[in-house]
Design an enzyme around this catalytic site. Sequence first.
Site, PDB file in Angstrom:
ATOM      1  N   THR A  87       0.868  -1.314  -0.028  1.00 42.96           N
ATOM      2  CA  THR A  87       0.071  -0.027  -0.113  1.00 42.96           C
ATOM      3  C   THR A  87       0.871   1.064  -0.019  1.00 42.96           C
ATOM      4  O   THR A  87       1.479   1.544   0.785  1.00 42.96           O
ATOM      5  CB  THR A  87      -0.908  -0.013   1.332  1.00 42.96           C
ATOM      6  OG1 THR A  87      -1.765  -1.272   1.270  1.00 42.96           O
ATOM      7  CG2 THR A  87      -1.844   1.265   1.086  1.00 42.96           C
ATOM      8  N   LYS A 162      -7.533   1.696  -3.271  1.00 41.42           N
ATOM      9  CA  LYS A 162      -7.253   1.248  -1.946  1.00 41.42           C
ATOM     10  C   LYS A 162      -7.238   2.446  -0.901  1.00 41.42           C
ATOM     11  O   LYS A 162      -7.867   2.323   0.324  1.00 41.42           O
ATOM     12  CB  LYS A 162      -5.789   0.699  -2.098  1.00 41.42           C
ATOM     13  CG  LYS A 162      -5.369   0.463  -0.521  1.00 41.42           C
ATOM     14  CD  LYS A 162      -5.638  -0.873   0.101  1.00 41.42           C
ATOM     15  CE  LYS A 162      -5.050  -1.101   1.322  1.00 41.42           C
ATOM     16  NZ  LYS A 162      -5.787  -2.172   2.144  1.00 41.42           N
ATOM     17  N   LYS A 237      -1.244   5.444   8.708  1.00 41.96           N
ATOM     18  CA  LYS A 237      -0.621   5.375   7.455  1.00 41.96           C
ATOM     19  C   LYS A 237      -1.460   5.778   6.297  1.00 41.96           C
ATOM     20  O   LYS A 237      -1.147   6.386   5.283  1.00 41.96           O
ATOM     21  CB  LYS A 237       0.288   4.049   7.279  1.00 41.96           C
ATOM     22  CG  LYS A 237       1.034   3.978   6.012  1.00 41.96           C
ATOM     23  CD  LYS A 237       1.558   2.439   5.563  1.00 41.96           C
ATOM     24  CE  LYS A 237       1.842   2.469   3.999  1.00 41.96           C
ATOM     25  NZ  LYS A 237       2.261   1.163   3.733  1.00 41.96           N
TER      26      LYS A 237
HETATM   27  P1  NAD Z   1       5.953  -6.062   7.368  1.00 40.84           P
HETATM   28  O1  NAD Z   1       6.793  -5.055   7.920  1.00 40.84           O
HETATM   29  O2  NAD Z   1       5.281  -7.096   8.235  1.00 40.84           O
HETATM   30  O3  NAD Z   1       6.605  -6.584   6.221  1.00 40.84           O
HETATM   31  C1  NAD Z   1       7.464  -5.558   5.229  1.00 40.84           C
HETATM   32  C2  NAD Z   1       8.732  -6.706   5.029  1.00 40.84           C
HETATM   33  O4  NAD Z   1       9.504  -6.067   4.011  1.00 40.84           O
HETATM   34  C3  NAD Z   1       9.521  -6.972   6.185  1.00 40.84           C
HETATM   35  O5  NAD Z   1       9.901  -8.350   6.336  1.00 40.84           O
HETATM   36  C4  NAD Z   1      10.890  -6.293   5.594  1.00 40.84           C
HETATM   37  O6  NAD Z   1      12.030  -6.753   6.324  1.00 40.84           O
HETATM   38  C5  NAD Z   1      10.936  -6.164   4.494  1.00 40.84           C
HETATM   39  N1  NAD Z   1      11.822  -5.217   3.720  1.00 40.84           N
HETATM   40  C6  NAD Z   1      11.947  -3.695   4.007  1.00 40.84           C
HETATM   41  N2  NAD Z   1      12.635  -3.228   2.944  1.00 40.84           N
HETATM   42  C7  NAD Z   1      13.172  -4.161   2.331  1.00 40.84           C
HETATM   43  C8  NAD Z   1      13.938  -4.234   1.197  1.00 40.84           C
HETATM   44  N3  NAD Z   1      14.544  -2.901   0.974  1.00 40.84           N
HETATM   45  N4  NAD Z   1      14.221  -5.269   0.529  1.00 40.84           N
HETATM   46  C9  NAD Z   1      13.494  -6.421   0.697  1.00 40.84           C
HETATM   47  N5  NAD Z   1      12.489  -6.596   1.919  1.00 40.84           N
HETATM   48  C10 NAD Z   1      12.386  -5.309   2.694  1.00 40.84           C
HETATM   49  O7  NAD Z   1       4.729  -5.294   6.726  1.00 40.84           O
HETATM   50  P2  NAD Z   1       3.250  -5.937   6.128  1.00 40.84           P
HETATM   51  O8  NAD Z   1       2.347  -5.833   7.431  1.00 40.84           O
HETATM   52  O9  NAD Z   1       3.738  -7.304   5.602  1.00 40.84           O
HETATM   53  O10 NAD Z   1       2.625  -5.086   5.024  1.00 40.84           O
HETATM   54  C11 NAD Z   1       3.215  -4.837   3.858  1.00 40.84           C
HETATM   55  C12 NAD Z   1       2.474  -3.886   2.934  1.00 40.84           C
HETATM   56  O11 NAD Z   1       1.020  -4.600   2.881  1.00 40.84           O
HETATM   57  C13 NAD Z   1       2.409  -2.509   3.595  1.00 40.84           C
HETATM   58  O12 NAD Z   1       2.466  -1.665   2.468  1.00 40.84           O
HETATM   59  C14 NAD Z   1       1.079  -2.568   4.177  1.00 40.84           C
HETATM   60  O13 NAD Z   1       0.541  -1.339   4.147  1.00 40.84           O
HETATM   61  C15 NAD Z   1       0.276  -3.176   3.469  1.00 40.84           C
HETATM   62  N6  NAD Z   1      -0.873  -3.954   3.851  1.00 40.84           N
HETATM   63  C16 NAD Z   1      -0.709  -4.676   5.345  1.00 40.84           C
HETATM   64  C17 NAD Z   1      -1.794  -5.337   5.714  1.00 40.84           C
HETATM   65  C18 NAD Z   1      -1.859  -5.723   7.249  1.00 40.84           C
HETATM   66  O14 NAD Z   1      -2.933  -6.155   7.714  1.00 40.84           O
HETATM   67  N7  NAD Z   1      -0.579  -6.007   7.905  1.00 40.84           N
HETATM   68  C19 NAD Z   1      -3.118  -5.185   4.995  1.00 40.84           C
HETATM   69  C20 NAD Z   1      -3.165  -4.674   3.681  1.00 40.84           C
HETATM   70  C21 NAD Z   1      -2.027  -4.113   3.165  1.00 40.84           C
END
Ligand code: NAD
Length: 286
Positions: A87, A162, A237
Amino acid sequence: MRIGFIGLGNMGAPMAKNLGAAGHEVTGYDTAEVAVEGVAGAGRMQDAVAGMEVIVTMLPNGGIVRTVHEAVVAAADPESLIIDCSTIDVESARAVHELAGKKGLMSLDAPVSGGTGGAAAGTLTFMVGGSQAAFAKGRPLFEIMGAKAVHCGEAGAGQAAKICNNMILGISMIGVCEAFHLADRLGLDRQAMFDVASTSSGSCWSLNTYCPAPGVGPESPADRDYKAGFAAELMLKDLDLSQTAAEKNGAATEMGRHARDIYKAFVDAGGRGKDFSAILERLGQS
Ligand code: NAD
């Protein structure tokens, strides 16, 4: 298909796992050390990009997506499709489409709704922006990771959908919490408030499906001491994204701004990590 998956966090790990379980050859990369069942680990990002037919990214924010996609586009095969499921802001989404387009690569912005539960169960909803051809190529993967994929339009349209959806969610959750709070102050039983409003014109997802009052309605994070679910800081966010977009594009989103300010105050006052429905608890302390 050979699929590279970058960003194996709370969402990315179960999504990659489902692709592997469906028989695809998945190679995953994350800056943190993560092992995902059915996914081969790559030591370097390039190893999850070169030779892949599809590269999926699931990362925290637009800045990181821009940086990662620079490297992805540089290392990707000319025939590959790049799908960003994070997102992020619409501008960053359009910028990474442009980056891919310059090298002749197909790309999609495909943020999701459904949370970690939906990611694990493979029931996410994908909101997709990009060309018809790119959508047709990505669709079989959306069908594995999700229950529904809507092609919303050209580059950035998925992110636009979204942030509009989540602005409704933020505003409606606050509305539902305020209604329970007022009911409390009026001495109206919460269950009675639920029974009436959930079957009347007040019905909405925040009330009927994700009720913020413990012990009322279907089970929700409220029944687990507001353990997130969808954390308040993630809602903040998304509301920041919708407000920034509204300001840049001259849209009047007064309620969206107010909702953003309420979530900012909640997170700053120690709400980080709590479910976004815990606004009800905070109102109770006022
Ligand atoms: P998270 O923080 O659990 O996962 C993000 C991952 O990206 C981490 O494991 C981190 O180590 C990795 N990362 C960061 N920088 C990196 C890089 N340069 N190279 C490779 N890996 C890297 O977050 P999440 O909850 O999985 O959310 C991910 C996305 O999904 C976000 O944009 C969030 O807004 C969106 N989202 C989350 C949810 C939810 O309920 N958690 C729901 C819908 C959308």
